[in-house]
Design a protein around this motif. Structure first.
Motif, PDB file in Angstrom:
ATOM      1  N   THR A  64       0.381  -0.944   0.280  1.00  0.00           N
ATOM      2  CA  THR A  64       0.295  -0.283  -0.239  1.00  0.00           C
ATOM      3  C   THR A  64       1.082   1.422   0.232  1.00  0.00           C
ATOM      4  N   GLY A  65       1.762   1.104  -0.310  1.00  0.00           N
ATOM      5  CA  GLY A  65       2.621   2.471  -0.451  1.00  0.00           C
ATOM      6  C   GLY A  65       3.596   2.151   0.896  1.00  0.00           C
ATOM      7  N   ASN A  66       3.994   3.210   1.156  1.00  0.00           N
ATOM      8  CA  ASN A  66       5.388   4.065   3.107  1.00  0.00           C
ATOM      9  C   ASN A  66       4.476   4.484   3.462  1.00  0.00           C
ATOM     10  N   LEU A  70      -3.334   6.409  10.019  1.00  0.00           N
ATOM     11  CA  LEU A  70      -2.456   5.792  11.741  1.00  0.00           C
ATOM     12  C   LEU A  70      -3.431   4.805  11.737  1.00  0.00           C
ATOM     13  N   GLU A  71      -5.023   4.570  11.736  1.00  0.00           N
ATOM     14  CA  GLU A  71      -5.764   4.077  12.138  1.00  0.00           C
ATOM     15  C   GLU A  71      -5.897   2.804  11.218  1.00  0.00           C
ATOM     16  N   VAL A 110       1.628   7.973   9.087  1.00  0.00           N
ATOM     17  CA  VAL A 110       2.488   7.057   9.360  1.00  0.00           C
ATOM     18  C   VAL A 110       3.358   6.339   8.642  1.00  0.00           C
ATOM     19  N   PRO A 111       4.589   5.641   8.712  1.00  0.00           N
ATOM     20  CA  PRO A 111       5.201   4.808   7.801  1.00  0.00           C
ATOM     21  C   PRO A 111       4.589   3.121   8.073  1.00  0.00           C
ATOM     22  N   LYS A 198      13.564   8.416   9.337  1.00  0.00           N
ATOM     23  CA  LYS A 198      14.425   8.909   9.074  1.00  0.00           C
ATOM     24  C   LYS A 198      15.102   9.286   7.327  1.00  0.00           C
ATOM     25  N   LEU A 199      15.207   8.275   7.170  1.00  0.00           N
ATOM     26  CA  LEU A 199      15.509   8.113   5.534  1.00  0.00           C
ATOM     27  C   LEU A 199      14.216   9.001   4.793  1.00  0.00           C
ATOM     28  N   LEU A 200      12.096   8.887   5.499  1.00  0.00           N
ATOM     29  CA  LEU A 200      11.494   9.532   4.761  1.00  0.00           C
ATOM     30  C   LEU A 200      11.272  11.119   5.204  1.00  0.00           C
TER      31      LEU A 200
END
Length: 232
Positions: A64-66, A70-71, A110-111, A198-200
């Motif tokens: 679903t992507g990075n 949050l839910e 969020v990631p 950190k990368l994102l």
């Protein structure tokens, strides 16, 4: 010859992609069959845990992507805790606290798979050693531009010297560190989550841990507020 190698590699990649598509469906269908049999036999607890396991795997495997809402992350850890309760029973509890009157935070991005590794650490490193189990509390707070998530347990805690080393590694986490620890077969889930943050988002974001032996551990996540996914 070069073209043949490229063609062969492409075919192999296509085969692996197809294989990876088939395996999850096989898993989901098998778990659904088990759930159906459990319901027919009146084994509601088996049916519930099977459904939680199926949903957990589906979320973990699906692409679903990075970033996710949050839910979705909170729903995933609810399923994870339900699975763990099958082993630990009522000894294991979890509470999620959102800012009062601010349910819109559930839509913040969020990631993906940020919370579950931290919950897993809390269970196996914090609470498993306690005879009477314990509670994991997930606190969500916001500032004007930051989303702050705390994953706290009332487990055995971390010795101060070890805690300092962990936080130093979290501050310096890098691609090289991850690859080095993979070779050593060490647990890298915590560092991997921090590295992705950190990368994102940049070096100013990440994870920091507070802990007192015999009292518990508090893992704090610091990321920017993102209200919708924008090609990350």
């Amino acid at each position: 010859d070069k073209q043949k190698v490229i063609k062969l590699s492409t075919k192999q990649a296509e085969f692996l992609a197809l294989q990876n598509q088939i395996n999850p469906h096989f898993l989901y269908n098998t778990l659904e069959a088990i759930r159906g049999d459990a319901l027919c036999a009146g084994l509601d607890n088996i049916a519930e845990i099977t459904e939680a396991l199926s949903t957990f795997f589906r979320y973990t495997i699906s692409e679903t992507g990075n970033l996710v809402a949050l839910e979705d992350e909170l729903e995933n850890i609810e399923n994870y805790i339900m699975i763990q309760r099958y082993r630990f029973g009522e000894k294991l509890k979890m509470e999620v606290r959102l800012p009062e009157g601010e349910n819109h935070v559930l839509r913040f991005q969020v990631p993906k798979l940020t919370l579950q590794p931290l919950i897993e650490n809390a269970v196996f490193h914090g609470l498993e050693c306690k005879a009477d189990g314990g509670t994991i509390t997930v606190d969500v707070e916001t500032t004007p531009d930051k989303l702050l998530i705390s994953v706290r347990d009332d487990g055995v805690g971390i010795p101060e010297e070890k805690l300092d080393k962990i936080n130093k590694k979290l501050n310096l986490v890098s691609v090289d560190y991850i690859s080095e620890n993979k070779k050593k077969k060490e647990s890298i889930a915590l560092y991997n989550v921090c590295r992705r943050i950190k990368l994102l988002f940049g070096e100013e974001y990440g994870i920091h841990i507070f802990s007192i032996e015999g009292v518990g551990t508090d893992v704090r996540i610091n990321i920017p507020i993102i209200e919708e996914q924008k090609g990350i």
